[in-house]
Design a protein around this motif. Structure first.
Motif, PDB file in Angstrom:
ATOM      1  N   GLY A 222       8.811   5.662 -12.169  1.00 43.10           N
ATOM      2  CA  GLY A 222       8.518   5.978 -10.705  1.00 43.10           C
ATOM      3  C   GLY A 222       8.655   5.925  -9.537  1.00 43.10           C
ATOM      4  N   GLU A 223       9.149   5.292  -9.830  1.00 45.05           N
ATOM      5  CA  GLU A 223       9.957   4.577  -7.512  1.00 45.05           C
ATOM      6  C   GLU A 223      10.655   5.812  -7.334  1.00 45.05           C
ATOM      7  OE1 GLU A 223       9.794  -0.603  -8.655  1.00 45.05           O
ATOM      8  OE2 GLU A 223      11.509   0.950  -8.720  1.00 45.05           O
ATOM      9  N   VAL A 224      11.872   6.332  -8.073  1.00 46.65           N
ATOM     10  CA  VAL A 224      11.748   7.813  -7.466  1.00 46.65           C
ATOM     11  C   VAL A 224      11.552   8.933  -7.484  1.00 46.65           C
ATOM     12  CG1 VAL A 224      14.297   9.011  -7.849  1.00 46.65           C
ATOM     13  CG2 VAL A 224      14.532   6.571  -8.658  1.00 46.65           C
ATOM     14  N   TRP A 225      10.888   9.122  -8.349  1.00 45.50           N
ATOM     15  CA  TRP A 225       9.580  10.169  -8.628  1.00 45.50           C
ATOM     16  C   TRP A 225       8.697  10.019  -7.809  1.00 45.50           C
ATOM     17  CZ3 TRP A 225       5.188  11.197 -12.384  1.00 45.50           C
ATOM     18  CH2 TRP A 225       4.486  11.726 -12.899  1.00 45.50           C
ATOM     19  N   HIS A 226       8.129   8.616  -7.378  1.00 47.10           N
ATOM     20  CA  HIS A 226       7.098   9.115  -5.886  1.00 47.10           C
ATOM     21  C   HIS A 226       7.993   9.649  -4.535  1.00 47.10           C
ATOM     22  CE1 HIS A 226       4.298   6.648  -2.812  1.00 47.10           C
ATOM     23  NE2 HIS A 226       3.644   6.808  -3.563  1.00 47.10           N
TER      24      HIS A 226
ATOM     25  N   GLN B 119       0.836  -1.163   0.260  1.00 41.91           N
ATOM     26  CA  GLN B 119       0.302  -0.157  -0.237  1.00 41.91           C
ATOM     27  C   GLN B 119       1.220   1.018  -0.327  1.00 41.91           C
ATOM     28  OE1 GLN B 119      -3.431  -0.055   2.948  1.00 41.91           O
ATOM     29  NE2 GLN B 119      -2.598  -2.774   2.587  1.00 41.91           N
ATOM     30  N   THR B 120       1.711   1.399  -0.614  1.00 43.00           N
ATOM     31  CA  THR B 120       3.023   2.516  -0.711  1.00 43.00           C
ATOM     32  C   THR B 120       1.486   3.564  -2.082  1.00 43.00           C
ATOM     33  OG1 THR B 120       4.127   1.269  -3.071  1.00 43.00           O
ATOM     34  CG2 THR B 120       4.746   1.295  -0.985  1.00 43.00           C
ATOM     35  N   GLN B 121       0.412   2.666  -2.623  1.00 39.52           N
ATOM     36  CA  GLN B 121       0.093   3.955  -3.555  1.00 39.52           C
ATOM     37  C   GLN B 121      -1.025   4.619  -2.844  1.00 39.52           C
ATOM     38  OE1 GLN B 121       2.013   4.635  -6.369  1.00 39.52           O
ATOM     39  NE2 GLN B 121       3.602   4.233  -4.996  1.00 39.52           N
ATOM     40  N   LEU B 122      -1.969   5.464  -3.257  1.00 45.24           N
ATOM     41  CA  LEU B 122      -2.868   6.143  -2.254  1.00 45.24           C
ATOM     42  C   LEU B 122      -4.107   5.509  -3.376  1.00 45.24           C
ATOM     43  CD1 LEU B 122      -4.069   8.658  -1.925  1.00 45.24           C
ATOM     44  CD2 LEU B 122      -4.197   9.826  -4.249  1.00 45.24           C
ATOM     45  N   GLU B 123      -3.821   4.958  -4.258  1.00 41.59           N
ATOM     46  CA  GLU B 123      -5.560   4.214  -4.801  1.00 41.59           C
ATOM     47  C   GLU B 123      -5.216   2.489  -3.725  1.00 41.59           C
ATOM     48  OE1 GLU B 123      -2.715   4.733  -6.533  1.00 41.59           O
ATOM     49  OE2 GLU B 123      -3.787   6.338  -8.795  1.00 41.59           O
ATOM     50  N   SER B 124      -3.815   2.441  -3.587  1.00 40.14           N
ATOM     51  CA  SER B 124      -4.251   1.638  -2.993  1.00 40.14           C
ATOM     52  C   SER B 124      -4.559   1.233  -1.036  1.00 40.14           C
ATOM     53  CB  SER B 124      -2.898   0.515  -2.520  1.00 40.14           C
ATOM     54  OG  SER B 124      -2.877   0.202  -4.450  1.00 40.14           O
ATOM     55  N   ARG B 125      -4.408   2.379  -0.621  1.00 39.14           N
ATOM     56  CA  ARG B 125      -4.652   2.788   0.462  1.00 39.14           C
ATOM     57  C   ARG B 125      -5.697   2.894   0.486  1.00 39.14           C
ATOM     58  NH1 ARG B 125       0.403   5.359   0.974  1.00 39.14           N
ATOM     59  NH2 ARG B 125      -0.818   7.408  -0.122  1.00 39.14           N
TER      60      ARG B 125
ATOM     61  N   PRO C 226      11.456  -8.479   8.744  1.00 35.54           N
ATOM     62  CA  PRO C 226      12.538  -8.293  10.002  1.00 35.54           C
ATOM     63  C   PRO C 226      13.401  -7.778   8.596  1.00 35.54           C
ATOM     64  CG  PRO C 226      11.625 -10.026  10.822  1.00 35.54           C
ATOM     65  CD  PRO C 226      10.947  -9.954   9.268  1.00 35.54           C
ATOM     66  N   TYR C 227      13.721  -8.623   7.336  1.00 34.04           N
ATOM     67  CA  TYR C 227      15.178  -8.345   6.303  1.00 34.04           C
ATOM     68  C   TYR C 227      14.312  -7.005   5.641  1.00 34.04           C
ATOM     69  CZ  TYR C 227      16.079 -12.795   6.903  1.00 34.04           C
ATOM     70  OH  TYR C 227      16.687 -13.841   7.347  1.00 34.04           O
ATOM     71  N   VAL C 228      13.066  -6.762   5.101  1.00 35.38           N
ATOM     72  CA  VAL C 228      12.445  -5.537   4.906  1.00 35.38           C
ATOM     73  C   VAL C 228      13.009  -4.531   5.098  1.00 35.38           C
ATOM     74  CG1 VAL C 228      10.394  -4.613   3.488  1.00 35.38           C
ATOM     75  CG2 VAL C 228      11.184  -7.093   3.444  1.00 35.38           C
ATOM     76  N   TYR C 229      12.669  -4.261   6.953  1.00 31.29           N
ATOM     77  CA  TYR C 229      12.464  -3.041   7.417  1.00 31.29           C
ATOM     78  C   TYR C 229      13.702  -3.042   8.114  1.00 31.29           C
ATOM     79  CZ  TYR C 229       7.929  -1.890   6.612  1.00 31.29           C
ATOM     80  OH  TYR C 229       6.650  -1.795   5.512  1.00 31.29           O
TER      81      TYR C 229
ATOM     82  N   ASN D 273       8.933   0.784  -4.192  1.00 33.35           N
ATOM     83  CA  ASN D 273       8.697   1.375  -2.432  1.00 33.35           C
ATOM     84  C   ASN D 273       7.958   0.741  -1.716  1.00 33.35           C
ATOM     85  OD1 ASN D 273       7.899   5.094  -3.472  1.00 33.35           O
ATOM     86  ND2 ASN D 273       9.934   3.485  -3.877  1.00 33.35           N
ATOM     87  N   PHE D 274       8.423  -0.584  -1.649  1.00 34.24           N
ATOM     88  CA  PHE D 274       8.247  -1.579   0.034  1.00 34.24           C
ATOM     89  C   PHE D 274       8.987  -1.827   0.435  1.00 34.24           C
ATOM     90  CE2 PHE D 274       8.808  -5.870   0.163  1.00 34.24           C
ATOM     91  CZ  PHE D 274       9.246  -6.570  -1.475  1.00 34.24           C
ATOM     92  N   TRP D 275      10.732  -1.652   0.144  1.00 38.85           N
ATOM     93  CA  TRP D 275      11.808  -2.640   0.859  1.00 38.85           C
ATOM     94  C   TRP D 275      12.279  -1.713   2.136  1.00 38.85           C
ATOM     95  CZ3 TRP D 275      12.785  -7.628   0.056  1.00 38.85           C
ATOM     96  CH2 TRP D 275      13.758  -8.412   1.362  1.00 38.85           C
ATOM     97  N   GLU D 276      11.973  -1.256   2.518  1.00 37.77           N
ATOM     98  CA  GLU D 276      11.893  -0.453   3.784  1.00 37.77           C
ATOM     99  C   GLU D 276      13.548   0.266   4.163  1.00 37.77           C
ATOM    100  OE1 GLU D 276       9.363   1.692   3.572  1.00 37.77           O
ATOM    101  OE2 GLU D 276      10.448   3.176   5.015  1.00 37.77           O
TER     102      GLU D 276
END
Ligand SMILES: [Zn+2]
Length: 840
Positions: free
Chosen positions: A617-621, A214-220, A471-474, A822-825
């Motif tokens: 798009g990932e960088v822009w967002h 849910q990094t994106q507005l629509e999904s959230r 735990p690895y992602v974060y 944008n999820f690999w925090e």
């Protein structure tokens, strides 16, 4: 049925039910649905029309809007009685899932099944929103007695278009290039969408990879609704290549092991009912191939891991299909065909769900009762250890759990479990601030899928990445335990208070909230400094990368300086540490050459034709929506027009970068770096720079096959295995431990390791004299996920993250995608290091 006859039926029915104004989509739009593309505002218009004129059986809700301001809509269709009781039905359904806050008992008998149909998540897979128009009409059409029968025990939820911005990008483009007559030849321009294409949302994100994150507005906005409803059935409508027929459930292997026997069985029941109608019409289809159920962030897996039967349906024709296209068999595939097929499976799915409504409800109840009583999987508890350095990482992990309705709390006592970092079973003691996530909760399947250290893969040919353990992602310390530990009260969110200072502040470089605060100060024109070495001052210890804020060079702010600094810190909830002197007890004083000025970098990024739209798009967002820092997007073909004196940092996403082979533009680029320009090259851009001789060299294969001689027959491939033969040489996304030189600014804010998501087999040789090898893989550093056996040998002893000084400037090579979806925090801070710290 002729139009006159249809009208008279409507009039008669209208008189009976009082829906005299209700129109079919054909009448409302003035053309036959499926004969041309309908722009989103007209789709919304028709759904509004239906809701207004069939209000006894339809309820429309706008649940949000897109980045470009288009409305996001949900439509609830059922019998008049169910629509009157819609809120009670919803609450009862949550009770069935053990998710209601109230203590009232769930009623199983006669609870209607909830069937949720999501159309057009990929904007250029356009036939499905046309099918949504056909479907809503079939459900409300007063002359259609069959659907009214289904609606007695079924609530149908229609999201006519998940991705309106992408859809309109495609539709507006298509309508602007199609001639008076459509041209079905595949090479005609109407079948060739321009960059970036309509598949993705405004920020070029694939919304069908974003359900869990849910990094994106629509999904959230959508998943807030989804989690308040929890349907028993969910269908996600797609399109595939023009030469493919139609795909529907049952899905392909691998299935994640959490998927229950009933979920598997019912996929077959639905598939067979779809097949019945396709067979009647002589339409081709396939099942059990390609579309697997593993990665948790799809529109089929996410509902599946939340107790539903989640499915993907794929019609041939998206993107290249236009309004009509000649396929390889010489058939003309029309938009009408495509929409009609999706319409057919829509009704067939509602039908079979209605016929099995009580079974669906019973199994749904059982699913959630099992989840809370026993929990899914061998691990019963996951523990995230508190660590002040990881405060921001933990806070963003908890935000993800909240978005997915996953319960957690504090804990006490001790246990034993798998330590994600060491990979060993170890004892742990719970202390204050630790987070306990029990597997015994309604969303137990999601907990297992998101936290399990290693997922069991029954078949390695999957469509997507194979590892995402949080735990690895974060980048947090955690244990997976077989012990049952009760989660206590939910820890309160802490709000920092920032005290006044007269001399200065130190701000530890801990994460994205810090970056946002720093960005806010830099945008105001405040000059910051960062410490290259750890230091101690006023009895407090600070790590490398700590930001130091002093009056020097900020005198123009006068007394406002500290107010502005505190505001930036308060806005982002980060702690400022007041200090009274620049004379440090250990380390280097604030006036030392080891404390560097940090100026606001002016950042640009290459975009446009030839650049990966997703990566750009990932960088822009990330810049706009996550750290709120300005970035200038430059079409790579316009690189000669840019004023390079105004640019400090250039981000290069994956792309082919042909300009590197043209002397005049390559010279501009080199000159700019030599004068102090800082390049941040991501993924494929590293390869492009390597091919253009910028100093980083790909690691050569040491041909493992030849050494032992036992693979001499490797060339003898078996024909029927042709699609699988590539698997030994691939990694569909697995986790590797990267060893970091965290004395380099690129790795500030990290321990001496980082878990990376390795999406490809690309790895580089260690850089010799003129570069810094900041992130490397040594031997046996693979942690989780699937890696083909040929690759296992290759992915070791090589370089992933590096910085190469060049003249007065530098190039930062980031071989893996730190901003993936944008999820690999935990990758984001390293990207920020490259942009804000490296080379300052
Ligand atoms: Zn799709």
């Amino acid at each position: 049925m002729g139009r006159k006859l249809l009208l008279s039926v409507l009039l008669v029915a209208g008189c009976v039910s009082g829906w005299s104004q209700l129109k079919s989509p054909d009448d409302f739009l003035g053309y036959k649905v499926g004969s041309r593309y309908t722009p989103h505002w007209k789709i919304a218009g028709y759904f509004n029309h239906v809701a207004a004129n069939a209000s006894s059986i339809v309820k429309l809700q706008q649940y949000g809007q897109t980045n470009e301001g288009r409305p996001l809509l949900l439509t609830f269709v059922s019998s008049a009685e169910n629509i009157r009781n819609l809120e009670q039905i919803r609450m009862n359904n949550l009770r069935l899932a053990n998710l209601a806050r109230d203590r009232a008992a769930a009623i199983e008998e006669n609870a209607p099944a909830i069937v949720w149909l999501s159309y057009n998540v990929h904007g250029n897979e356009t036939s499905s929103s046309e099918a949504a128009l056909m479907t809503i009409w079939a459900l409300v059409d007063p002359s259609n007695a069959r659907t009214k029968e289904w609606l007695k025990n079924t609530v149908v939820v229609i999201d006519p278009c998940i991705n309106p911005d992408g859809r309109d990008r495609y539709v507006n483009w298509f309508n602007s290039v199609v001639g008076k007559n459509t041209d079905p030849k595949i090479y005609a321009r109407e079948h060739r969408e321009p960059w970036p294409g309509g598949r993705t949302n405004h920020y070029n994100f694939d919304l069908n990879r974003d359900w869990a994150w849910q990094t994106q507005l629509e999904s959230r906005q959508r998943i807030v609704q989804y989690n308040q409803w929890m349907p028993q059935i969910h269908v996600d409508y797609h399109e595939q290549g023009i030469n493919q027929p139609y795909y529907f459930a049952p899905a392909a292997q691998p299935y994640h092991e959490v998927i229950t026997p009933f979920q598997r069985e019912f996929q077959v029941a639905i598939g067979k009912n779809n097949a019945k109608y396709f067979d009647q019409n002589g339409w081709l289809y396939f099942t059990k191939e390609i579309f697997d159920l593993f990665y948790p962030s799809y529109g089929d897996t996410y509902p599946t891991y939340n107790g539903a039967i989640g499915m993907t349906y794929e019609q041939g024709g998206g993107g290249a299909g236009g309004a009509a296209v000649l396929n390889d068999e010489g058939d003309t595939l029309t938009l009408m065909d495509r929409a009609t097929h999706h319409f057919t499976t829509s009704l067939a799915t509602i039908e079979v769900s209605s016929q099995n409504a009580s079974k669906l409800i019973k199994e749904f109840r059982k699913y959630f009762n099992d989840a809370v009583s026993a929990g899914i999987g061998e691990y019963k508890t996951y523990v995230v250890k508190n660590n002040p350095k990881n405060n921001e990482r933990i806070a963003s992990l908890l935000e993800l759990l909240d978005k997915n309705g996953i319960q957690y709390g504090s804990g006490s006592g001790a246990g034993k479990g798998f330590n994600y970092h060491t990979g060993k079973e170890e004892a742990f003691t719970l202390s204050s601030g630790d987070i306990v996530i029990s597997a015994l909760q309604p969303r137990s399947a999601m907990v297992k899928v998101l936290f399990e250290p290693k997922s069991k893969l029954v078949d390695s040919a999957t469509y997507d990445i194979t590892a995402w353990a949080l735990p690895y992602v974060y980048g947090v310390d955690a244990y997976a335990s077989r012990d049952r530990i009760n989660a206590g009260a939910t820890p309160a969110k802490t709000k920092v208070t920032n005290d006044n200072t007269s001399y200065g502040y130190v701000l530890p470089w801990n994460g994205l909230q810090t970056v946002k605060a720093v960005g806010q100060m830099l945008k105001k024109g405040i000059l910051l400094r960062y410490a290259e070495q750890p230091f101690e001052v006023n009895g407090q210890k600070f790590d490398r990368g700590s930001i130091i804020i002093l009056r020097t060079a900020n005198t123009s702010f006068g007394n406002n300086l500290w107010t502005e600094v505190r505001k930036a810190a308060d806005d982002n909830n980060v702690q400022l540490y007041p200090v009274t002197t620049g004379f440090v007890d250990k380390g280097y004083d604030f006036g030392s050459g080891r404390v560097h000025p940090l100026k606001a970098p002016r950042v640009a990024m290459f975009t446009g034709e030839g650049i990966s739209a997703n990566d750009a798009g990932e960088v822009w967002h990330f810049f706009e929506q996550q750290i709120d820092y300005p970035v200038t997007l430059i079409n790579v073909n316009d690189m000669g027009r840019a004023n390079w004196n105004e640019i400090d940092v250039l981000v290069m996403p994956t792309g082919n970068y042909r300009f590197l082979n043209e002397k005049s533009s390559a010279d501009i680029f080199r000159d700019w770096i030599n004068k102090g320009g800082r390049v941040v090259a991501l993924e494929g851009a590293v390869g492009a720079l390597s091919r253009a001789d910028f100093g980083i060299k790909p690691k050569k294969d040491d041909d493992g096959d030849k050494k032992d001689g036992k693979d001499d027959y490797n060339a003898l491939r078996v024909f029927e295995n042709r699609e699988r033969d590539y698997i030994p040489g691939t990694t569909p996304g697995s986790i590797y431990k990267v060893e970091l030189d965290n004395s380099h600014p690129l790795a500030f804010g990290y321990p001496n390791y980082y878990y990376t998501l390795k999406l490809d087999d690309v790895i580089y040789d260690f850089m010799k004299d003129r570069g810094w090898n900041v992130g490397v893989i040594k031997k046996d550093n693979q942690v989780a996920g699937f890696v083909g056996n040929k690759l296992k040998d290759r992915l070791k002893d090589g370089l992933l993250f590096a910085v190469q000084p060049m003249g007065n400037g530098s190039i930062t090579y980031l071989t893996d995608n730190l901003l993936f979806r944008n999820f690999w925090e935990n990758g984001k801070l390293m990207f920020c290091n490259a942009v804000f710290l490296v080379g300052q």
